[in-house]
Design an enzyme around this catalytic site. Structure first.
Site, PDB file in Angstrom:
ATOM      1  N   LYS A   1       0.809  -1.218   0.000  1.00  0.00           N
ATOM      2  CA  LYS A   1       0.000   0.000   0.000  1.00  0.00           C
ATOM      3  C   LYS A   1       0.844   1.271   0.000  1.00  0.00           C
ATOM      4  CE  LYS A   1      -4.349  -1.910   1.603  1.00  0.00           C
ATOM      5  NZ  LYS A   1      -5.353  -2.037   2.684  1.00  0.00           N
TER       6      LYS A   1
ATOM      7  N   ARG B   1      -3.298 -10.052   5.529  1.00  0.00           N
ATOM      8  CA  ARG B   1      -3.770 -10.092   4.135  1.00  0.00           C
ATOM      9  C   ARG B   1      -2.676  -9.562   3.207  1.00  0.00           C
ATOM     10  NH1 ARG B   1      -6.119  -6.530   0.581  1.00  0.00           N
ATOM     11  NH2 ARG B   1      -7.756  -7.325  -0.774  1.00  0.00           N
TER      12      ARG B   1
END
Ligand code: YH5
Length: 283
Positions: free
Chosen positions: A227, A261
């Site tokens: 991210k 995740r």
């Protein structure tokens, strides 16, 4: 023993589980374009990737048919069903893994479960019309994620009084809404939602204070893989964010996160094992 009953499979919450990300969106940026041909999701390629992740140690696969990136095209119900259901069906038949469905759509929730989904992962925390009722009926665990705003505009000007208070308050409100809808607490997971309406500093503060969410005795799911918070700290493009991602994995495991995740399952499994060995002071 703390357990999460995911349909016909059960996860031991004393372990740290790695959840592999399976994007089935044609505009996904993380697959180098190999999973799709003519904007069509190629089922055989998705299944091959899924198989690799399970071999690498993923105990959960997260199947998502909606891109929540800022500026991503909105998906219709038929598109989302058409992307997600064939993948859920085939993985359920072929692989020994819990299938998580990354969706906010009641119809997708309902239909996925019939085909073998074991967990519902909703970035909108069952906020869509009909989602609470659909999720309640499944008897599956639900991951409630925090997001400020909506994917289209959430990164425009994220703002909080105190991001820790706000995220905790929101998630506890959603837990209450779930309980009122008949979803018992033993079915709920919490996720601060890294990158969903948060500045880099908001994300770093959340990462450094996972204990605030751990206090509520619900399993924690953490998703930082590749991210932009990692890009911002390290000044790296998306394909160079693995080391930064792995640092956050070690920190999340150290603070007790139960599910991680990620895109890069093999590398993450090693970091999880190493971190857990240190925490247990044994191999
Ligand atoms: C999450 O955190 N995230 S989809 C931007 C990236 C890389 C990755 C620019 N679904 C989460 O993975 N579900 C997504 O680089 C999620 N928690 C849960 N529970 C966004 C994503 C991503 C976005």
């Amino acid at each position: 023993m703390r357990q999460l009953v995911c349909g016909n499979r059960t996860l031991n919450l004393a372990d740290t589980h790695v959840m592999g990300i399976l994007n089935v969106t044609p505009d996904s940026f993380s697959d180098g374009g190999t999973l799709y041909s003519n904007q069509q999701v190629r089922l055989d390629n998705v299944i091959r990737q899924a198989e690799g992740m399970v071999t690498d140690g993923a105990t959960i696969l997260d199947v998502g048919g909606e891109s929540t990136r800022p500026g991503a095209a909105t998906v219709t119900l038929d598109e989302e069903l058409g992307r997600v259901l064939p993948v859920v069906e085939k993985i359920a038949l072929e692989l020994d893994v819990v299938i998580s469905v990354d969706t906010s759509t009641p119809e997708v929730i309902t239909e996925s479960v019939k085909l073998g989904a074991g967990l519902i992962n909703d970035v909108r925390a069952l906020g869509r019309e009909g989602a609470l009722v659909a999720a309640a009926k499944t008897n599956l665990p639900i991951c409630l994620m925090h997001m400020q705003g909506s994917p289209a505009t959430m990164q425009d000007a994220p703002s909080y009084d105190d991001v820790l208070d706000d995220v905790e308050y929101f998630l506890l409100q959603r837990v209450k809404a779930c309980e009122a809808a008949g979803i018992t607490k033993d079915r709920l997971l919490l996720d601060p939602g890294f990158g969903f309406g948060k500045s880099v500093e908001h994300n770093l503060r959340l990462m450094n204070n996972l204990d605030r969410l751990k206090q509520h005795d619900l399993p924690l799911l953490i998703g930082t893989s590749r991210k932009s918070m990692i890009g911002a700290v390290l000044n790296r493009e998306v394909e160079q964010r693995l080391p930064g991602s792995l640092a956050t994995v070690a920190l999340a495991v150290m603070q007790g996160a139960e599910i991680i995740r990620v895109h890069d399952v093999a590398e993450t499994v090693d970091v999880v094992k190493m971190t857990r060995a240190v925490m247990a002071e044994t191999v």
